[in-house]
Design an enzyme around this catalytic site. Structure first.
Site, PDB file in Angstrom:
ATOM      1  N   ASP A 119     -12.947   5.536   1.530  1.00  0.00           N
ATOM      2  CA  ASP A 119     -11.493   5.577   1.759  1.00  0.00           C
ATOM      3  C   ASP A 119     -11.038   7.018   1.953  1.00  0.00           C
ATOM      4  O   ASP A 119     -10.939   7.784   0.983  1.00  0.00           O
ATOM      5  CB  ASP A 119     -10.768   4.941   0.570  1.00  0.00           C
ATOM      6  CG  ASP A 119      -9.258   4.819   0.787  1.00  0.00           C
ATOM      7  OD1 ASP A 119      -8.756   5.388   1.772  1.00  0.00           O
ATOM      8  OD2 ASP A 119      -8.590   4.171  -0.034  1.00  0.00           O
TER       9      ASP A 119
ATOM     10  N   ASP B 180       0.874  -1.171   0.000  1.00  0.00           N
ATOM     11  CA  ASP B 180       0.000   0.000   0.000  1.00  0.00           C
ATOM     12  C   ASP B 180       0.912   1.221   0.000  1.00  0.00           C
ATOM     13  O   ASP B 180       1.504   1.566   1.021  1.00  0.00           O
ATOM     14  CB  ASP B 180      -0.901  -0.020   1.234  1.00  0.00           C
ATOM     15  CG  ASP B 180      -1.746   1.253   1.369  1.00  0.00           C
ATOM     16  OD1 ASP B 180      -1.779   2.053   0.413  1.00  0.00           O
ATOM     17  OD2 ASP B 180      -2.363   1.440   2.439  1.00  0.00           O
TER      18      ASP B 180
ATOM     19  N   GLU C 180      -7.409   0.207  -4.641  1.00  0.00           N
ATOM     20  CA  GLU C 180      -7.436   0.115  -3.188  1.00  0.00           C
ATOM     21  C   GLU C 180      -8.767  -0.434  -2.651  1.00  0.00           C
ATOM     22  O   GLU C 180      -8.763  -1.260  -1.729  1.00  0.00           O
ATOM     23  CB  GLU C 180      -7.110   1.484  -2.583  1.00  0.00           C
ATOM     24  CG  GLU C 180      -5.643   1.866  -2.780  1.00  0.00           C
ATOM     25  CD  GLU C 180      -5.352   3.324  -2.490  1.00  0.00           C
ATOM     26  OE1 GLU C 180      -6.289   4.038  -2.086  1.00  0.00           O
ATOM     27  OE2 GLU C 180      -4.196   3.750  -2.675  1.00  0.00           O
TER      28      GLU C 180
ATOM     29  N   LYS D 248       2.544  11.180  -3.196  1.00  0.00           N
ATOM     30  CA  LYS D 248       1.492  10.491  -3.948  1.00  0.00           C
ATOM     31  C   LYS D 248       0.536  11.482  -4.600  1.00  0.00           C
ATOM     32  O   LYS D 248      -0.031  11.216  -5.658  1.00  0.00           O
ATOM     33  CB  LYS D 248       0.725   9.549  -3.015  1.00  0.00           C
ATOM     34  CG  LYS D 248      -0.346   8.707  -3.700  1.00  0.00           C
ATOM     35  CD  LYS D 248      -0.959   7.731  -2.715  1.00  0.00           C
ATOM     36  CE  LYS D 248      -2.071   6.901  -3.321  1.00  0.00           C
ATOM     37  NZ  LYS D 248      -2.619   5.917  -2.365  1.00  0.00           N
TER      38      LYS D 248
END
Length: 635
Positions: A225, A29, A201, A101
């Site tokens: 999320d 992850d 994800e 990210k």
């Protein structure tokens, strides 16, 4: 070789006999705030986070997280990644990179609003190219920086498992586009990993809860999320072991970081400081941001938080946090409404609600999600870990650890075309499920260019010369227009039989051409293995070569643009501007074929900075002349 099991309840490490025929494939992850690595223990078939030591895992679970932070020591070549880099956010913010990210697959135009909130420098080269980060006199792409984080996770896995690790599954948000997914794959390659699969994800989170493992199970799931930097809501349908994304919605700039920023802004009026004070003093700004994060975390378990930053007393209560966070939480609920509308479903149509991301630890958020969907939520697993655990399950499937699940046919090698500099631009990554279609837009290099050569390659290397050529065709009859104006869409379609059709179409005129290729023809298992092995073995040098070629191409294009600009506007430029531009161009041309990447970027940035003021001046004049005597319509 031995595998190691970690008893997550605090037991001792135990050696486990290896499974001879099963490769170790790790699940990763790669997060905005923290990253994790996991694997499936062959002894009990359970997914586990790979932690530094059993004692650490038992006494301090946060150490299982690797903060997605990179520190470059300005006095040496030392690079720190993870928990060791975190203190430098305050002591040396200019050389400490975080939230990378958020920059993956982005141009400067996409992320320019972040420039005042980050402690480090994002380079504005006035183009739509991928953004770069300056650290001292060095330039890095988000891909290179993410590669350093992945390298740290790979090293952790090898140390704890006492095995070499070369294969991985990496997760990405469901809304990541092709450029962001390819950037993630490239980062893995740079870290020395063969990325077997990039998975969403929410799919990983569902796998972690065992949803979709039973092929007979049909479920409709919403995965909420909320991470450090991003939010997304995904609606999935799982049927016959296949995950279908019905709809996804979210905000790539909404996450725990934004709640922290809102807390800081709430504190400021009483402190006597302004947001400009924090922007101008990067160390102070980072100290306040970290204090806000600490307060937010503490208030999940206690009614009040108090602390001090640089002599200023700060405090926050649960009631105040609720007031601060409510507008942001409401934004996430609106995204949920939009996702359900896009999926043509209501909350009553859902079977499961899964929470993912460290920010969902906040009781405020759990309650808001449960109230909106009006059903219990899955939050038994650690929300920081659930995606990595699911990635490990997928990794185990690919490694042959499970034979009760059916994997659909996939592409054995990546497919793409040749772009400027002899580079391979991948449109369909290896291991993509087929049938599949992917497309990307390109443009012309020269003024009046009428033809474009489309050359198709198969392989994992960054230079087309190292890959296998499958075919080529010419798109002819492109209408004459300035360089960069044509819009040519190249599309790859692979049918269920593995037959690939490549088409190119100029979108303005409709001119098109296509070719049919069979990507697997003539590739033996031995050749396939050799190509994959070469891609891993040469990953670092390939990425360095790609970065250099891209810098050279960028320099060549900038030189051509600057020369055309001067030729068209000579009478409007001063002698100093003309001579200065020529000098910068000459500096670039002199070292174009010999200078390293960072030196080229420095010279490119110098030319951009020198020409920007008068380019903007002339653009403003052109707009003024064009609007002279005209009236704007009033609605």
């Amino acid at each position: 070789m031995a595998k190691i099991a970690i008893d997550m309840k605090g037991g001792e490490l135990a050696n486990i006999a290896p499974s001879i025929n099963q490769d170790i494939v790790i699940g990763i992850d790669l997060g905005t705030t923290n990253s994790l690595v996991a694997y499936v223990n062959a002894q009990n078939n359970q997914a586990q986070i790979i932690a530094p030591t059993a004692a650490t895992a038992a006494t301090n679970e946060t150490q299982q997280l690797v903060p997605s932070i990179i520190y470059f020591n300005p006095g040496s070549t030392e690079i720190l990644v993870g928990i060791e880099a975190k203190p430098h956010l305050i002591s040396n913010p200019e050389n400490t990179i975080y939230s990378v990210k958020r920059l993956m697959g982005k141009s400067y135009a996409d992320v320019q609003d972040l420039t005042n909130t980050l402690g480090y420098e994002i380079i504005n080269d006035d183009t739509d190219r991928l953004v770069k980060i300056r650290v001292g006199n060095r330039f890095f792409t988000p891909i290179e920086l993410s590669g350093l984080i992945l390298q740290q996770l790979k090293q952790r896995a090898e140390e704890m498992l006492n095995l070499p690790v070369t294969k991985a599954v990496i997760t990405v948000p469901a809304y990541f586009n092709d450029a962001q997914r390819q950037a993630t794959r490239d980062a893995g390659k740079l870290a020395g990993l063969d990325v077997l699969r990039i998975i969403n994800e929410p799919t990983a989170a569902s796998l972690a809860y065992g949803l979709g493992i039973d092929p007979a199970q049909t479920r409709t799931i919403a995965v909420y999320d909320l991470g450090g930097g991003t939010f997304d809501i995904s609606v999935l349908r799982i049927e016959n072991g296949i995950f279908e994304v019905l709809a996804t919605n979210g905000d790539t700039f909404l996450g725990g970081d934004d709640i922290d920023r809102a807390i800081v802004n709430w504190w400021l009026p009483a402190s006597g400081l302004s947001s400009a004070d924090l922007s101008n003093n990067k160390s102070l700004g980072q100290a306040w941001r970290l204090a806000a994060e600490q307060a937010k975390i503490a208030l999940s378990a206690q009614p009040q938080w108090q602390g001090t930053v640089n002599g200023i007393a700060l405090q926050l209560t649960q009631t105040q946090l609720a007031e601060i966070a409510q507008p942001l939480i409401s934004q996430t609920i609106n995204c949920c409404k939009n996702a359900l509308a896009d999926a043509k479903l209501t909350a009553n149509d859902l079977n499961e609600i899964v929470l993912v991301g460290g920010s969902t630890r906040m009781p405020l958020i759990k309650q808001a999600v449960a109230n909106y969907f009006n059903r219990p939520i899955h939050d038994a697993l650690n929300p920081d870990e659930v995606v990595a655990l699911g990635a490990a399950v997928q990794a185990s499937i690919l490694a042959g650890g499970r034979n009760d699940l059916l994997l659909l046919d996939i592409t054995p090698l990546s497919l793409g075309i040749e772009t400027m500099g002899g580079l391979m631009d991948v449109l369909i990554p290896r291991n993509s499920r087929i049938p599949i279609k992917a497309a990307r837009q390109y443009t012309t290099q020269l003024d009046g260019q009428a033809n474009m050569r489309i050359t198709i390659y198969q392989g994992e290397r960054d230079l087309v010369s190292d890959n296998r050529k499958l075919g080529a065709f010419d798109l002819k009859g492109i209408p004459a227009m300035p360089a960069g104006m044509a819009k040519v869409e190249v599309s790859f379609t692979i049918d269920a039989d593995g037959i690939t059709r490549v088409a190119a179409k100029e979108l303005r005129s409709g001119v098109s051409q296509s070719i049919e290729v069979r990507p697997q023809y003539g590739v033996t298992e031995e050749e396939l293995a050799t190509m994959l092995l070469d891609s891993i073995k040469n990953a670092k040098s390939d990425m360095q070569t790609r970065a250099l070629r891209e810098a050279q191409v960028e320099a060549e294009q900038l030189i051509a643009t600057a020369e055309r600009f001067m030729a068209k506007n000579t009478s409007l430029l001063t002698e100093e501007e003309i001579n200065g531009t020529k000098t910068h161009i000459k500096n670039l041309q002199t070292v174009l074929s010999t200078a390293p990447k960072d030196e080229l970027h420095t010279l490119i940035e110098a030319l951009n900075q020198f020409t920007r003021p008068f380019a903007e001046r002339l653009m403003s004049k052109a707009l003024t002349d064009a609007m002279h005597g005209k009236k704007l319509p009033i609605n």
